[in-house]
Scaffold this motif. Structure first.
Motif, PDB file in Angstrom:
ATOM      1  N   GLY A  97       0.937  -1.356   0.023  1.00 38.60           N
ATOM      2  CA  GLY A  97       0.048  -0.186  -0.097  1.00 38.60           C
ATOM      3  C   GLY A  97       0.879   1.233   0.025  1.00 38.60           C
ATOM      4  O   GLY A  97       0.573   2.252  -0.832  1.00 38.60           O
ATOM      5  N   ALA A  98       2.027   1.301   1.009  1.00 39.73           N
ATOM      6  CA  ALA A  98       2.741   2.312   0.848  1.00 39.73           C
ATOM      7  C   ALA A  98       3.382   2.684  -0.691  1.00 39.73           C
ATOM      8  O   ALA A  98       3.569   3.636  -0.866  1.00 39.73           O
ATOM      9  CB  ALA A  98       3.709   2.357   1.904  1.00 39.73           C
ATOM     10  N   GLY A  99       3.741   1.499  -1.117  1.00 39.41           N
ATOM     11  CA  GLY A  99       4.607   1.483  -2.439  1.00 39.41           C
ATOM     12  C   GLY A  99       3.511   2.169  -3.393  1.00 39.41           C
ATOM     13  O   GLY A  99       3.917   3.066  -4.262  1.00 39.41           O
ATOM     14  N   THR A 100       2.440   1.666  -3.453  1.00 43.59           N
ATOM     15  CA  THR A 100       1.147   2.303  -4.567  1.00 43.59           C
ATOM     16  C   THR A 100       1.136   3.764  -4.130  1.00 43.59           C
ATOM     17  O   THR A 100       1.269   4.314  -5.268  1.00 43.59           O
ATOM     18  CB  THR A 100      -0.038   1.467  -4.170  1.00 43.59           C
ATOM     19  N   LEU A 101       1.110   4.268  -2.897  1.00 40.98           N
ATOM     20  CA  LEU A 101       0.910   5.665  -2.605  1.00 40.98           C
ATOM     21  C   LEU A 101       2.070   6.449  -3.232  1.00 40.98           C
ATOM     22  O   LEU A 101       1.747   7.288  -3.754  1.00 40.98           O
ATOM     23  CB  LEU A 101       0.614   5.711  -1.244  1.00 40.98           C
ATOM     24  N   ALA A 102       3.108   5.824  -3.040  1.00 44.29           N
ATOM     25  CA  ALA A 102       4.443   6.863  -3.452  1.00 44.29           C
ATOM     26  C   ALA A 102       4.442   6.683  -4.936  1.00 44.29           C
ATOM     27  O   ALA A 102       4.999   7.638  -5.591  1.00 44.29           O
ATOM     28  CB  ALA A 102       5.552   5.778  -2.957  1.00 44.29           C
ATOM     29  N   GLY A 103       4.381   5.363  -5.636  1.00 42.20           N
ATOM     30  CA  GLY A 103       3.950   5.541  -7.090  1.00 42.20           C
ATOM     31  C   GLY A 103       2.922   6.671  -7.651  1.00 42.20           C
ATOM     32  O   GLY A 103       3.127   7.260  -8.643  1.00 42.20           O
ATOM     33  N   MET A 104       1.757   6.479  -7.190  1.00 42.47           N
ATOM     34  CA  MET A 104       0.604   7.598  -7.584  1.00 42.47           C
ATOM     35  C   MET A 104       1.248   9.012  -7.239  1.00 42.47           C
ATOM     36  O   MET A 104       0.893   9.821  -8.056  1.00 42.47           O
ATOM     37  CB  MET A 104      -0.571   7.294  -6.627  1.00 42.47           C
ATOM     38  N   LEU A 105       1.867   9.089  -6.092  1.00 38.66           N
ATOM     39  CA  LEU A 105       2.373  10.557  -6.072  1.00 38.66           C
ATOM     40  C   LEU A 105       3.539  11.030  -6.922  1.00 38.66           C
ATOM     41  O   LEU A 105       3.725  12.173  -7.318  1.00 38.66           O
ATOM     42  CB  LEU A 105       2.666  10.876  -4.482  1.00 38.66           C
ATOM     43  N   ALA A 106       4.054   9.866  -7.245  1.00 36.57           N
ATOM     44  CA  ALA A 106       5.481  10.319  -8.526  1.00 36.57           C
ATOM     45  C   ALA A 106       4.693  10.273  -9.714  1.00 36.57           C
ATOM     46  O   ALA A 106       5.683  10.259 -10.735  1.00 36.57           O
ATOM     47  CB  ALA A 106       6.309   9.334  -8.136  1.00 36.57           C
ATOM     48  N   SER A 107       3.580  10.079 -10.084  1.00 31.83           N
ATOM     49  CA  SER A 107       3.134  10.065 -11.377  1.00 31.83           C
ATOM     50  C   SER A 107       3.240  11.126 -12.215  1.00 31.83           C
ATOM     51  O   SER A 107       3.252  11.132 -13.469  1.00 31.83           O
ATOM     52  CB  SER A 107       1.577   9.715 -11.221  1.00 31.83           C
ATOM     53  N   GLY A 108       3.767  12.391 -11.823  1.00 34.30           N
ATOM     54  CA  GLY A 108       3.780  13.335 -12.656  1.00 34.30           C
ATOM     55  C   GLY A 108       5.397  13.437 -13.128  1.00 34.30           C
ATOM     56  O   GLY A 108       5.547  14.138 -14.201  1.00 34.30           O
ATOM     57  N   LEU A 109       6.197  12.497 -12.872  1.00 33.96           N
ATOM     58  CA  LEU A 109       7.600  12.399 -13.192  1.00 33.96           C
ATOM     59  C   LEU A 109       7.309  11.556 -14.579  1.00 33.96           C
ATOM     60  O   LEU A 109       6.568  10.632 -14.845  1.00 33.96           O
ATOM     61  CB  LEU A 109       8.389  11.606 -12.266  1.00 33.96           C
ATOM     62  N   GLY A 110       8.259  11.898 -15.378  1.00 34.24           N
ATOM     63  CA  GLY A 110       8.160  11.419 -16.769  1.00 34.24           C
ATOM     64  C   GLY A 110       7.049  11.568 -17.561  1.00 34.24           C
ATOM     65  O   GLY A 110       6.779  10.759 -18.392  1.00 34.24           O
ATOM     66  N   GLY A 111       6.402  12.568 -17.492  1.00 33.29           N
ATOM     67  CA  GLY A 111       5.334  12.769 -18.228  1.00 33.29           C
ATOM     68  C   GLY A 111       5.392  12.977 -19.740  1.00 33.29           C
ATOM     69  O   GLY A 111       4.834  12.525 -20.601  1.00 33.29           O
ATOM     70  N   THR A 112       6.557  13.413 -20.211  1.00 33.48           N
ATOM     71  CA  THR A 112       7.002  13.799 -21.679  1.00 33.48           C
ATOM     72  C   THR A 112       7.119  12.217 -22.371  1.00 33.48           C
ATOM     73  O   THR A 112       6.707  12.182 -23.360  1.00 33.48           O
ATOM     74  CB  THR A 112       7.966  14.538 -21.700  1.00 33.48           C
ATOM     75  N   TRP A 113       7.929  11.529 -21.391  1.00 31.84           N
ATOM     76  CA  TRP A 113       8.282  10.111 -21.936  1.00 31.84           C
ATOM     77  C   TRP A 113       6.938   9.327 -22.094  1.00 31.84           C
ATOM     78  O   TRP A 113       6.801   8.579 -23.168  1.00 31.84           O
ATOM     79  CB  TRP A 113       9.159   9.537 -20.875  1.00 31.84           C
ATOM     80  N   LEU A 114       6.137   9.520 -21.213  1.00 30.04           N
ATOM     81  CA  LEU A 114       4.903   8.615 -21.286  1.00 30.04           C
ATOM     82  C   LEU A 114       4.052   9.187 -22.552  1.00 30.04           C
ATOM     83  O   LEU A 114       3.553   8.152 -23.320  1.00 30.04           O
ATOM     84  CB  LEU A 114       3.904   9.013 -19.814  1.00 30.04           C
ATOM     85  N   ARG A 115       3.913  10.429 -22.702  1.00 27.90           N
ATOM     86  CA  ARG A 115       3.184  10.826 -23.816  1.00 27.90           C
ATOM     87  C   ARG A 115       3.826  10.065 -25.098  1.00 27.90           C
ATOM     88  O   ARG A 115       3.240  10.005 -26.218  1.00 27.90           O
ATOM     89  CB  ARG A 115       3.123  12.398 -23.866  1.00 27.90           C
ATOM     90  N   ARG A 116       5.133  10.019 -24.892  1.00 28.02           N
ATOM     91  CA  ARG A 116       5.742   9.284 -26.353  1.00 28.02           C
ATOM     92  C   ARG A 116       5.649   8.028 -26.464  1.00 28.02           C
ATOM     93  O   ARG A 116       5.655   7.373 -27.469  1.00 28.02           O
ATOM     94  CB  ARG A 116       7.045   9.983 -26.613  1.00 28.02           C
ATOM     95  N   HIS A 117       5.720   7.276 -25.205  1.00 27.39           N
ATOM     96  CA  HIS A 117       5.967   5.854 -25.348  1.00 27.39           C
ATOM     97  C   HIS A 117       5.038   5.103 -24.061  1.00 27.39           C
ATOM     98  O   HIS A 117       5.652   4.179 -23.159  1.00 27.39           O
ATOM     99  CB  HIS A 117       7.534   5.770 -24.823  1.00 27.39           C
ATOM    100  N   PHE A 118       3.945   5.433 -24.175  1.00 30.00           N
ATOM    101  CA  PHE A 118       2.760   4.897 -23.156  1.00 30.00           C
ATOM    102  C   PHE A 118       2.736   3.491 -23.220  1.00 30.00           C
ATOM    103  O   PHE A 118       2.942   2.730 -22.133  1.00 30.00           O
ATOM    104  CB  PHE A 118       1.569   5.460 -23.239  1.00 30.00           C
TER     105      PHE A 118
END
Length: 422
Positions: free
Chosen positions: A276-297
Motif C-alpha cells: 500500500g505504501a509503495g502504491t501511494l508513492a507511485g501515485m504521488l510520483a506519477s507526474g514524473l516522466g510525463g513527456t516520456w509517457l506521452r511518447r512511449h505509453f
C-alpha cells in the motif's frame, strides 16, 4: 516540473473541492468497510454469512457498472455522482437508526450490502468521468495522481480511524451495536459533506451533447467506441490478462505465503502495508516522466509489467517478511504509477460524452475477473506450493507482456494529448 504543476493544480477551485470532498468520503468509506463485516459476524458468527454479504455488495457493482457509466454519460457524471452520495447517506443513516433502535438483523445487513453495491455501480464510473470536465487537460495527469494518492492514503489511515470508533465493540452487545451504528452514521455524514463540496464544482459543458436514444443503444455505443479503437481494444484485452494473473495471487496466495513461511498475521500486515505504501508513492510520483509517457505509453506499460512479473516470481522464493516487504513495495510503486498513467490515457483518448461508459468497461474487467482469479488461485494452491504459484503467475504475466510486445501494436501506442472521438 512536477512541484510547479501540483502548485498550480491546487490553485484550481474545482480540483480543491473534488479532492477535499473525495478524501473525506473515502475516509468515511473505511468505517463501513470495517463495520459491515463486524455487524454480520456479530449477528451470526458465520463465515458463510459474511461471504454472502460481501458478494451482495460486489456482484451488483460488477453487473451494473456499465449501466452506471451509460447513465453518467447520458445525464452528466456530476448529477449521477451527487445522487449516489445522497442515496448512500440515506442507506447508512437508516442502517444506523435501526441499530440504535436495537432492530439489527441479518436481513437488514444483507439489504444494506446490496443497496450499497448498487449505488457504487453508478458512483464509480461517474467519479472517474468527472475529472476531465473539471480541470484543464494539461493538469489531468497530476490531478489523477493526487486524487488516486488520496484514495490510497484513505486505505492506509481510514481503518485506523474506524478502529477507534469500533473499539467499544469489546463490551456488551448493546454497546457494540451502538459503536457500529456510530460508524455507519459517520460514513453517512461524510457522504453528505462530499455531496456539498461536489455541488461547488462547475464542469465544462460538452461541445456536442449526445442525441437522446434508447438506453441499450447508448450502452452499445459505448462498447462500440472501445471495440472500434484498436489501441484501446488491445489494451483492454491485455489488462484483462494482467488482472487475472496478478489479482488472485495477491488476494489469496499472499496470505498463504505469510501463514506458511512468515509465521503469522503480523507478517501479512507488513506485506500489505508495504504494498500500500509503495502504491501511494507511485501515485504521488506519477507526474514524473510525463513527456516520456506521452511518447512511449505502450512500451512503458509493457516494460513495467515485465518487471512486476519478475518481482512476483521472486516473491515466491522469499523466507523473511523484510524481503517480501521490499518486493511488494517495488511492485506497489510500479502499480500505482501505471494506474495513474492508464486512467489519464483513457480520459484523454475517449471523448467526454463517452467517457463514463469507457471507464465503466475498464472497471468491469477488474471487478469481474477478481473473483475468478481468486477462485482459480485457490484451486491451484491445492496442487502447487505457494512458491510455485507465484512463479507460475509471474511467468504467465511475463509471457503476456512479451506476446503483447511482439504480436500487437501496444508498444507503439503514444499517450493521447486530448480527448477525441476515435
Amino acid at each position: 516540473m512536477p512541484a510547479t504543476t501540483d502548485t498550480h493544480l491546487l490553485r484550481n477551485t474545482n480540483f480543491r473541492w473534488l479532492l477535499g470532498g473525495g478524501l473525506v468520503s473515502m475516509l468515511g468509506d473505511q468505517f463501513t468497510m470495517l463495520a459491515l463485516p463486524w455487524l454480520v459476524l456479530g449477528l451470526t458468527g458465520d463465515s458463510l454469512s459474511l461471504g454472502i454479504a460481501v458478494a451482495l455488495m460486489g456482484a451488483p457493482r460488477a453487473l451494473l457498472i456499465l449501466l452506471g457509466g451509460t447513465i453518467a454519460d447520458r445525464y452528466s457524471p456530476r448529477r449521477v455522482l451527487l445522487l449516489s452520495k445522497y442515496v448512500n447517506a440515506a442507506i447508512l443513516l437508516a442502517l444506523a437508526a435501526m441499530l440504535w433502535l436495537d432492530q439489527a438483523s441479518l436481513a437488514l445487513a444483507y439489504g444494506a450490502a446490496l443497496a450499497l453495491g448498487i449505488a457504487s455501480a453508478f458512483a464509480i464510473p461517474a467519479g472517474t468521468a468527472i475529472l476531465p470536465q473539471a480541470v484543464p487537460p494539461q493538469m489531468l495527469q497530476a490531478a489523477n495522481g493526487l486524487q488516486m494518492g488520496a484514495r490510497q492514503l484513505s486505505l492506509l489511515a481510514g481503518p485506523l480511524l474506524a478502529a477507534l470508533v469500533l473499539g467499544a465493540r469489546d463490551g456488551a452487545q448493546q454497546t457494540a451495536m451502538a459503536a457500529l451504528a456510530a460508524a455507519f452514521a459517520i460514513d453517512a455524514l461524510t457522504f453528505l459533506c462530499s455531496a456539498w463540496t461536489l455541488r461547488q464544482v462547475r464542469l465544462q459543458p460538452l461541445a456536442t451533447p449526445a442525441a437522446p436514444q434508447a438506453m441499450w443503444r447508448d450502452m452499445a455505443a459505448g462498447l462500440a467506441v472501445v471495440w472500434r479503437d484498436l489501441p484501446l481494444r488491445s489494451c483492454y484485452a491485455y489488462w484483462a490478462l494482467v488482472a487475472f494473473f496478478v489479482m488472485g495471487p495477491l488476494q489469496v496466495a499472499l496470505p498463504v505465503l505469510a501463514s506458511e513461511r512468515l509465521h503469522g498475521a503480523a507478517a501479512l500486515g507488513l506485506l500489505m502495508g508495504a504494498h500500500g505504501a509503495g502504491t501511494l508513492a507511485g501515485m504521488l510520483a506519477s507526474g514524473l516522466g510525463g513527456t516520456w509517457l506521452r511518447r512511449h505509453f505502450g512500451a512503458t506499460l509493457l516494460a513495467a509489467d515485465a518487471v512486476v512479473a519478475c518481482l512476483l516470481m521472486a516473491l515466491g522464493q522469499i523466507d523473511s517478511a523484510r524481503q517480501g516487504a521490499a518486493l511488494l513495495a517495488a511492485t506497489g510503486m510500479l502499480s500505482g504509477y501505471l494506474q495513474v498513467a492508464i486512467f489519464t490515457w483513457i480520459q484523454r483518448r475517449v471523448a467526454p460524452a463517452m467517457l463514463g461508459r469507457a471507464m465503466a468497461l475498464f472497471m468491469a474487467i477488474f471487478l469481474g475477473l477478481a473473483p475468478l482469479s481468486a477462485a482459480a488461485t485457490g484451486a491451484l494452491l491445492r496442487h502447487l506450493s505457494v512458491g510455485e504459484l507465484f512463479c507460475c503467475g509471474g511467468a504467465l504475466l511475463l509471457a503476456a507482456a512479451v506476446a503483447a510486445a511482439l504480436l500487437t501494436d501496444i508498444p507503439r501506442i503514444a499517450g493521447s494529448t486530448s480527448a477525441a472521438s476515435p
